[in-house]
Write an enzyme that holds these catalytic residues in place. Structure first.
Site, PDB file in Angstrom:
ATOM      1  N   GLY A 158      14.801  62.437  79.903  1.00 61.33           N
ATOM      2  CA  GLY A 158      14.205  61.450  80.808  1.00 61.33           C
ATOM      3  C   GLY A 158      15.137  60.280  81.083  1.00 61.33           C
ATOM      4  O   GLY A 158      15.253  59.819  82.226  1.00 61.33           O
ATOM      5  N   ASN A 207       4.088  54.429  80.016  1.00 64.00           N
ATOM      6  CA  ASN A 207       4.173  54.904  78.634  1.00 64.00           C
ATOM      7  C   ASN A 207       3.502  53.961  77.644  1.00 64.00           C
ATOM      8  O   ASN A 207       3.058  54.397  76.587  1.00 64.00           O
ATOM      9  CB  ASN A 207       5.637  55.141  78.225  1.00 64.00           C
ATOM     10  N   GLN A 245       5.960  60.704  81.345  1.00 65.35           N
ATOM     11  CA  GLN A 245       4.680  60.770  80.625  1.00 65.35           C
ATOM     12  C   GLN A 245       3.664  61.640  81.363  1.00 65.35           C
ATOM     13  O   GLN A 245       2.806  62.261  80.744  1.00 65.35           O
ATOM     14  CB  GLN A 245       4.098  59.355  80.436  1.00 65.35           C
ATOM     15  N   SER A 291      11.048  65.053  81.241  1.00 64.02           N
ATOM     16  CA  SER A 291      11.692  65.220  79.939  1.00 64.02           C
ATOM     17  C   SER A 291      10.884  66.221  79.120  1.00 64.02           C
ATOM     18  O   SER A 291       9.678  66.034  78.916  1.00 64.02           O
ATOM     19  CB  SER A 291      11.734  63.871  79.215  1.00 64.02           C
ATOM     20  N   ALA A 292      11.541  67.277  78.636  1.00 63.06           N
ATOM     21  CA  ALA A 292      10.807  68.400  78.019  1.00 63.06           C
ATOM     22  C   ALA A 292      10.056  68.043  76.744  1.00 63.06           C
ATOM     23  O   ALA A 292       9.012  68.624  76.450  1.00 63.06           O
ATOM     24  CB  ALA A 292      11.785  69.543  77.732  1.00 63.06           C
ATOM     25  N   HIS A 293      10.572  67.072  75.974  1.00 59.58           N
ATOM     26  CA  HIS A 293       9.939  66.857  74.660  1.00 59.58           C
ATOM     27  C   HIS A 293       8.579  66.164  74.747  1.00 59.58           C
ATOM     28  O   HIS A 293       7.903  66.005  73.735  1.00 59.58           O
ATOM     29  CB  HIS A 293      10.889  66.134  73.695  1.00 59.58           C
ATOM     30  N   THR A 324      28.498  71.542  80.751  1.00 58.94           N
ATOM     31  CA  THR A 324      28.034  72.913  80.522  1.00 58.94           C
ATOM     32  C   THR A 324      26.525  72.930  80.312  1.00 58.94           C
ATOM     33  O   THR A 324      25.984  72.090  79.576  1.00 58.94           O
ATOM     34  CB  THR A 324      28.741  73.480  79.269  1.00 58.94           C
ATOM     35  N   CYS A 327       9.055  46.297  67.797  1.00 60.23           N
ATOM     36  CA  CYS A 327       8.820  45.557  66.552  1.00 60.23           C
ATOM     37  C   CYS A 327      10.041  45.568  65.654  1.00 60.23           C
ATOM     38  O   CYS A 327      10.655  46.594  65.454  1.00 60.23           O
ATOM     39  CB  CYS A 327       7.689  46.191  65.756  1.00 60.23           C
TER      40      CYS A 327
HETATM   41  C1  LIG Z   1       8.199  56.905  80.788  1.00 62.96           C
HETATM   42  C2  LIG Z   1       9.426  57.348  80.059  1.00 62.96           C
HETATM   43  N1  LIG Z   1      10.578  57.466  80.722  1.00 62.96           N
HETATM   44  C3  LIG Z   1      11.695  57.888  80.123  1.00 62.96           C
HETATM   45  C4  LIG Z   1      11.708  58.203  78.793  1.00 62.96           C
HETATM   46  C5  LIG Z   1      12.981  58.654  78.154  1.00 62.96           C
HETATM   47  O1  LIG Z   1      12.964  60.036  77.977  1.00 62.96           O
HETATM   48  P1  LIG Z   1      13.987  60.732  76.942  1.00 62.96           P
HETATM   49  O2  LIG Z   1      13.455  60.432  75.579  1.00 62.96           O
HETATM   50  O3  LIG Z   1      13.923  62.182  77.267  1.00 62.96           O
HETATM   51  O4  LIG Z   1      15.323  60.152  77.198  1.00 62.96           O
HETATM   52  C6  LIG Z   1      10.524  58.093  78.047  1.00 62.96           C
HETATM   53  C7  LIG Z   1      10.511  58.388  76.598  1.00 62.96           C
HETATM   54  O5  LIG Z   1       9.770  57.815  75.835  1.00 62.96           O
HETATM   55  C8  LIG Z   1       9.346  57.657  78.701  1.00 62.96           C
HETATM   56  O6  LIG Z   1       8.192  57.527  78.053  1.00 62.96           O
END
Ligand SMILES: Cc1ncc(COP(=O)(O)O)c(C=O)c1O
Length: 396
Positions: free
Chosen positions: A74, A157, A185, A205-207, A243, A331
């Site tokens: 992301g 987020n 998100q 973002s895949a995770h 790559t 924090c």
């Molecule tokens: C809204 C948002 N954008 C971007 C990111 C960043 O993504 P990545 O962790 O894949 O770099 C996050 C990750 O918390 C996110 O919540």
């Protein structure tokens, strides 16, 4: 309190990899390990897997496969979108004004800040409401003849609020402004149909949707000029050198495919648990209030303020009780920094320090929610009684 259990309520931070995703990825570590740019059969098999993944992702976004750029996540997608489009527009002799919001992820905020402070761009931040909502009229009035790129987060987020992306994107595109949205998100829960959304660029973002960490995608509408921000080889049609991470790209596509195949049930599951958290906390924790919108929010996301509580201490207390959550603020032990997102929403510094985000996932049960609500209730009450004892000790 009931028996201790481990409850992970930080799915907005990251999700576990779905075993089906891991299984789809496995052959690309040890069997199909060629470089997707190589001409031999090993390379061609890897390339075919990357292109199948691109087709899968594009079928969910309802765009052409050639409009998908694979990235490392992301943050990179946001960087490439904002910086790449701003650079390309300036190189074409267009303006150098950017429009964004004070509630973006730092990947957008810091990129815009760098463009302004280092490279002479200018920018306007649109105000947000008390719930983090963006008014389309405020957005339109921020656009000028000099504006080239606008970026607005789809689902926030920190507070979960959903922005009116189709209206904002239409307003931008009618004025020739490239519109980017960070859907990191939103992906896996909300529609990613780029034609319904009307966006020119969209970050994933895949995770965040049960795929691996370190892989993402940027949708770039055909005809949108982007300067590469990572130069090198001609991968990804010259937009992103490097790559291909074949197993991770395969994993992301599989995770996205599963998320949208199961979207209706997942969203219903998440919403029920999110609502149970919101109702439980607001009923059982005195003075707690919700941040963000009540309904117009991410199905998995609940966020609160507990006045008089320091969120870094609350997180530690919850962790001791087995509950993994997140504070809305950056924090540092002993010196909590109030979140700039909450401050932009008009929440006081004192209240912003007491923020908490609880985000549910596909494995979260109603028992987990019940346990977490009572853990929050006990932790908040413990922290408040300690601080009131400290106050009276100081006064005596
Ligand atoms: C809204 C948002 N954008 C971007 C990111 C960043 O993504 P990545 O962790 O894949 O770099 C996050 C990750 O918390 C996110 O919540």
């Amino acid at each position: 309190m009931t028996a201790r259990r481990d409850v992970y309520l930080d799915h907005s931070a990251s999700t576990p990899v779905d075993p089906r995703v891991l299984e789809a990825m496995a052959p690309y570590f040890t069997e199909v390990y060629g470089n997707s740019s190589s001409l031999h059969s090993y390379g061609r098999r890897a390339e075919a897997a990357v292109e199948r993944a691109r087709e899968t992702v594009s079928s969910i976004l309802r765009c052409k496969p050639s409009e998908i750029v694979f990235t490392s996540g992301g943050s990179e997608s946001d960087n490439l979108a904002v910086r790449g489009a701003a650079w390309a527009a300036r190189a074409q002799g267009k303006g150098a004004h950017l429009v964004t919001t004070p509630v973006e992820h730092s990947a957008v905020t810091a990129t815009v800040k760098q463009l302004v402070t280092v490279q002479g761009f200018s920018m306007t931040l649109i105000p947000v409401s008390r719930t983090g909502q963006i008014d389309v009229e405020d957005f339109v009035s921020a656009l000028s003849a000099e504006t080239t790129v606008a970026s607005v987060i789809y689902a926030n987020n920190e507070v979960g609020t959903l922005a009116p992306i189709p209206q904002l994107a239409t307003a931008a595109r009618e004025r020739g402004v490239i519109f980017h949205s960070d859907a990191v998100q939103a992906a896996g829960q909300l529609s990613l149909d780029v034609n319904e959304l009307g966006v020119d660029m969209l970050s994933l973002s895949a995770h965040k949707f049960y795929g691996p960490k370190g892989v993402g995608a940027l949708y770039v509408r055909e005809g949108t000029a982007i300067s590469p921000t990572q130069s090198g080889g001609s991968h990804e049609r010259g937009m992103r050198a490097g790559t291909h991470n074949t197993p991770f790209i395969v994993g992301m596509a599989e995770a996205l495919r599963i998320a949208y195949e199961e979207q209706a049930e997942r969203v219903e599951h998440l919403r029920r648990r999110r609502n149970a958290i919101i109702d439980g906390i607001l009923t059982h924790v005195p003075d707690a209030f919700l941040t963000g919108e009540r309904e117009l929010r991410l199905p998995s996301h609940a966020s609160f303020i507990f006045p008089g509580v320091d969120s870094s201490q609350l997180l530690m207390h919850l962790d001791m009780r087995g509950v993994a959550a997140s504070g809305g603020s950056a924090c540092k032990t002993g010196s909590p920094e109030p979140s700039s997102v909450l401050l932009a929403m008009g929440i006081s510094e004192a209240d912003a320090i007491g923020s908490l985000r609880l985000s549910v996932g596909v494995h979260t049960t109603l028992e987990d929610v019940e346990y977490a609500v009572s853990a929050v209730k006990e932790s908040v009450s413990r922290l408040r009684s300690v601080s009131s004892k400290l106050r009276s000790a100081r006064l005596s």
